[in-house]
Design an enzyme around this catalytic site. Structure first.
Site: not given
Ligand code: PLP
Length: 422
Positions: A244, A273, A153
């Site tokens: 990420d 986050k 994700f």
């Molecule tokens: C939540 C998340 C995103 C997206 O972040 P947003 O602030 O919602 O755009 C990207 N990568 C990972 C691993 C995430 O958990």
């Protein structure tokens, strides 16, 4: 007023104190979320209260975001003080708070440079652009490809939803962005085969983008041996290794960054986050060698403004000053041990608990009809907030300041929930 009453309450307009009505909410707000029938009113530490005054232990933390919990005094003071002084000016000018945050982040990671934006998707978007520019200008690749993992994700913008290896998020949004290729996570042979095929005629693979632990995809920790070999492959072939860290970073694993758990350095990594402890901020960080952006290449109006950077810096400094990473490790061990006990007691329901520090997934057995959503709803009734990570994994991501007594309480509520469900 009870939620039932609120649901039926007529719309109140012209009042800054409007009573909450889910009905009017749903008429006015785009329906992009399946929401629980719950409206939270206030929070303190690891607890939140709904509009009826019912108390919940918060093991969601705004989806792994409220690092220091709710209404932390340091955040309250920093928010107030910075808002009273200066909150936004744009990147036409130097922003001292942005520089200070960049210095903190680069001195607490393998990175040398930071670019600030407002969310995880934007941070990954910046990483994707950086990888493409590096491929075009340094490696002379005309059509660069970025490899990502199945079940990953990376966000919801067009490029990051393309990077996300889950077709359910991509459905109906074609044509997607070209230049992405997917491989199974933690599978070295599959990655080597993909690179060999893509680079067959001339080099095309510009970057490999991976989560150190897949969060949304089901709380799947990365495999150390796999990641170390990926690191070597990337170095050998001048491919950017982009990690990420949006969910796993900022101390959640017990290290500042998830890739430290894997004993590797990233060329590029992203954060969001937990970075602002609940104020919207994202960052893309990289080592000097890959910092190929020049003025005009990338930008964000809000990115790195005095307000969010002052708060994020206060969050970072609090993590460090109060040695919160040690708490993350200890509470994580305690939580997993407690949940392991429940698995022993309910082997037909749960198969395992997996995770690092305070990002953990309780995995439901394929044989039970219970879904993660069933468990989350029942726990909510019993006063514990949890969040699914896919249909069969219950995710536990409390604030990093969670106490021993609160972890114990959460385990007891999960047990009580199971007794009620079965
Ligand atoms: C939540 C998340 C995103 C997206 O972040 P947003 O602030 O919602 O755009 C990207 N990568 C990972 C691993 C995430 O958990």
């Amino acid at each position: 007023m009870s939620l039932e009453t609120l649901l039926q309450a007529p719309p109140v307009s012209g009042s800054s104190n409007a009573a909450f009505s889910a009905e009017t909410f749903d008429q006015a707000v785009m329906s992009t979320y399946g929401r629980f029938p719950l409206a939270l009113e206030r929070g303190a530490g690891c607890r939140v209260w709904d509009v009826d005054g019912k108390e919940y232990l918060d093991f969601v933390a705004g989806i792994a975001t409220c690092t220091l919990g709710h209404a932390h005094p340091v955040m309250v003071e920093t928010v107030t003080q910075q808002m009273q002084t200066l909150h936004h000016v744009s990147n036409l000018y130097y922003v001292p708070q942005q520089g200070a945050l960049a210095q903190w982040l680069t001195s607490h990671s393998c990175a040398d440079r930071a670019f600030f934006c407002n969310s995880g998707a934007e941070a990954n978007e910046a990483a994707i652009k950086l990888a493409r520019k590096y491929a075009h200008t340094v490696r002379n690749i005309a059509e660069p490809v970025i490899i990502t993992a199945n079940a990953s994700f990376h966000g919801r913008t067009l490029a990051t939803v393309t990077a996300t290896g889950q077709p359910k998020y991509q459905k109906n949004f074609s044509p997607l962005v070209p230049g992405f290729h997917y491989v199974p996570y933690n599978d070295l042979a599959a990655l080597e085969a993909a690179i060999a095929t893509l680079d067959q005629d001339s080099p095309r693979v510009a970057a490999i983008m991976l989560e150190p632990l897949q969060g949304e995809g089901g709380v799947n920790p990365g495999d150390r041996v796999y990641f170390q070999r990926v690191r070597e492959l990337c170095t050998e072939r001048n491919i950017l290794l982009m990690i990420d860290e949006v969910q796993a970073g900022m101390g959640r694993t017990g290290c500042y960054w998830g890739h430290e758990m894997l004993d590797i350095e990233a060329d590029v990594f992203t954060s969001a986050k937990g970075l602002g402890g609940g104020v919207p901020i994202g960052a893309m960080l990289c080592q000097e060698e890959f910092a190929v952006f020049q003025p005009g290449d990338h930008a964000s109006t809000y990115g790195g403004n005095p307000f969010v950077c002052a708060v994020a810096l206060a969050v970072c400094q609090t993590l460090e000053r109060e040695n919160i990473l040690a708490n993350v490790r200890d509470r994580g061990d305690q939580l997993r041990a407690g949940l392991q006990g429940l698995i022993g007691a309910y082997p037909a329901v749960f198969t395992q608990v997996r995770g690092w520090g305070l990002i953990n997934g309780l995995v439901l057995s394929p044989d039970t009809e219970l879904t993660a959503l069933d468990v989350v709803k029942a726990a909510m009734d019993s006063g514990l907030l949890l969040v699914p990570a896919g249909p069969k994994v219950v995710r536990l991501v409390p604030p990093l300041i969670v106490s021993e007594a609160e972890v114990e309480e959460a385990i007891a509520i999960v047990q009580k929930t199971l007794e009620q469900l079965l």
